[in-house]
Design an enzyme around this catalytic site. Structure first.
Site, PDB file in Angstrom:
ATOM      1  N   THR A  98      53.178  17.941 -17.736  1.00 35.42           N
ATOM      2  CA  THR A  98      54.160  18.841 -16.596  1.00 35.42           C
ATOM      3  C   THR A  98      52.959  19.276 -15.633  1.00 35.42           C
ATOM      4  O   THR A  98      52.224  20.017 -15.826  1.00 35.42           O
ATOM      5  CB  THR A  98      54.881  19.906 -17.557  1.00 35.42           C
ATOM      6  OG1 THR A  98      55.773  19.655 -18.089  1.00 35.42           O
ATOM      7  CG2 THR A  98      55.380  20.736 -16.193  1.00 35.42           C
ATOM      8  N   LYS A 173      61.867  18.825 -14.105  1.00 37.80           N
ATOM      9  CA  LYS A 173      61.590  19.666 -14.870  1.00 37.80           C
ATOM     10  C   LYS A 173      61.212  21.060 -14.471  1.00 37.80           C
ATOM     11  O   LYS A 173      61.444  22.014 -15.258  1.00 37.80           O
ATOM     12  CB  LYS A 173      59.904  19.139 -15.501  1.00 37.80           C
ATOM     13  CG  LYS A 173      59.191  19.883 -16.372  1.00 37.80           C
ATOM     14  CD  LYS A 173      59.725  19.975 -17.877  1.00 37.80           C
ATOM     15  CE  LYS A 173      59.032  21.089 -18.861  1.00 37.80           C
ATOM     16  NZ  LYS A 173      57.896  20.459 -19.523  1.00 37.80           N
ATOM     17  N   LYS A 241      52.217  28.680 -16.184  1.00 39.70           N
ATOM     18  CA  LYS A 241      51.605  27.377 -15.680  1.00 39.70           C
ATOM     19  C   LYS A 241      53.008  26.740 -14.795  1.00 39.70           C
ATOM     20  O   LYS A 241      53.007  26.524 -13.435  1.00 39.70           O
ATOM     21  CB  LYS A 241      51.142  26.597 -16.420  1.00 39.70           C
ATOM     22  CG  LYS A 241      50.375  25.406 -15.946  1.00 39.70           C
ATOM     23  CD  LYS A 241      50.299  24.012 -16.806  1.00 39.70           C
ATOM     24  CE  LYS A 241      51.480  23.209 -16.795  1.00 39.70           C
ATOM     25  NZ  LYS A 241      51.414  21.982 -17.445  1.00 39.70           N
TER      26      LYS A 241
END
Lengths: 292, 292
Positions: A98, A173, A241
């Site tokens: 990711t 995502k 994050k």
């Protein structure tokens, strides 16, 4: 079947995905920054240990990465002895990290120049999904590359979908994490309110989970949330994050994410409470901690 | 079966619940502030039209109310010619209004003095749930009263649960609305981000709804949210009323509801956009409206 594949990044997610590829009969060469994990994997699942990402990519028809963040991903791809030094024209490189959509697009441009395919392919489903081979994968890239790599992804994914050009997997995502962040805060506020109101939160969930308040998080996390058990699941550090990536991207594309940015700040409170590795459902801890 | 029941408040929810009671063979007497609705109901479903709430309660073993807010509820209960003037000792009074827990407790004290039972019993499941007789009911009050009224509630509810003493039903309904408000804002931010990022939001939902981002709202509302169709469902004006009750109660019980209070303010923006009657999923409208 029986392709030559390289896999770089043997963390909780990567090691399970690589193991599924090995079990499916592919000839796998693995690399991990911490060398011990590489040898551990080879002992357990077979295959070869590479000493650099470039080595893992050499002679492979397909290379996969699954590392921690943009910096790690740059290091194992375009860094010295990165996989771009080893990969042959005609091969396909799939990234399961990711990371930012920007980096995905940058890697795509590098791949185009070097003559191999690139797909950005972040996953959802967590550790259990990786262990059971039931991940979902959101993919950005070219349809031809997607079709070629699809049979390999079937080794560890139940649902894969091409969502657009390079970067689209990462953007999707981000949508996933945006939907989860505010939802978890709402659930935490609901459970906290129930407690403060003197209700049994479990009884309340038993009723409201049958209607319009239902969510996967309510079904799967209300119990541990009420019990204050957070030593499992998707860690707050990782969520921050991911939310950072989404908020950066929103700054570029003009989307306004008021609750997402607020919940990101709430996760900073959870980190300050010592919850860096706690599951994302730990948002309730900062509501309960009256010292804040 | 075949109890004498009174029903006060024949709005979208109340008229359907009363109709189910009539269909179940109970002898029903109805009252509605707007008289036309009372007569309309009797023509369609039989029963008797009462000219005051007190009349609807007289000789009834069970009386139900389902009105708009605290003020309406005070008027039809403890107001002049309210049901408390007509209800006999030994009867049970069930309130389906979503109102303050404070008023529920006040009505409970009145009922105790007058010698009849009282249950606060707000519902979820919306208009469709009322029409299909599949509502969920969250109940506060005494276990004996709950058991006595349970067979009647089965006429229009699939799931009923006693959650504690008087007020508990209302408090549980607040938990429900708290969980929904932040969840809907998160979903709106996710869909808005997807649009701004150039993704097809429907494709994205197809993937992420299989995992940890899944919710009833995502399943049932993503399509209309993307299409900007809001002329249905649970109205923003009602949601603001409910969130006001929750925020007032939190001020008393000490719960902190940062995202709930923020989303309440966002609904004020939606009202300013003309969305008073829009479905609660219309939160996305204020993200899209660049004039804000």
């Amino acid at each position: 079947m029986g392709e030559r594949v390289g896999f770089i990044g043997l963390g909780v997610m990567g090691s399970n995905m690589a193991a599924w590829l090995a079990r499916s009969g592919h000839h796998i060469t693995v690399f991990n920054r911490t060398r011990a994990r590489t040898h551990e994997f080879v002992e357990k699942h077979g295959g070869h240990a590479a000493s650099t990402p470039a080595d893992a990519a050499r002679d492979a028809g397909y290379v996969f990465t699954c590392v921690g963040n943009d910096d790690h991903l740059r290091a194992v791809t375009i860094g010295p002895e990165g996989l771009f030094e080893g990969l042959s024209p005609g091969a396909i490189y799939v990234d399961h990290t990711t990371c930012s959509a920007e980096l995905a697009r940058e890697l795509s441009r590098h791949a185009l120049r070097a003559g191999f395919g690139f797909l950005d392919a972040p996953v959802t489903g967590g550790q259990i999904g990786a262990e059971q081979g039931s991940l979902s994968i959101m993919i950005g890239g070219a349809p031809d590359d997607f079709e070629r790599v699809r049979p390999l992804l079937a080794a560890y994914a139940k649902h894969v979908r091409l969502l657009g050009p390079s970067g689209s997997g990462q953007l999707a995502k981000m949508v996933n994490q945006i939907c989860i962040a505010g939802l978890l805060q709402a659930l935490a506020e609901g459970m906290h309110f129930a407690e403060m109101a003197g209700l049994d939160p479990t009884d309340v969930v038993d009723v409201i989970s049958r209607g319009a308040a239902q969510s996967w998080q309510m079904d799967q996390r209300h119990k541990t949330m009420i019990e204050g058990k957070f030593d499992f699941g998707f860690a707050v550090d990782w969520m921050r994050k991911d939310l950072g990536l989404a908020l950066d991207e929103a700054r570029r594309n003009g989307a306004t994410l008021p609750v997402t940015s607020l919940v990101d700040q709430f996760y900073a409170d959870v980190q300050a409470l010592g919850g860096q590795r706690w599951d994302t459902s730990s948002l309730i801890a900062r509501l309960r901690d009256r010292g804040l």
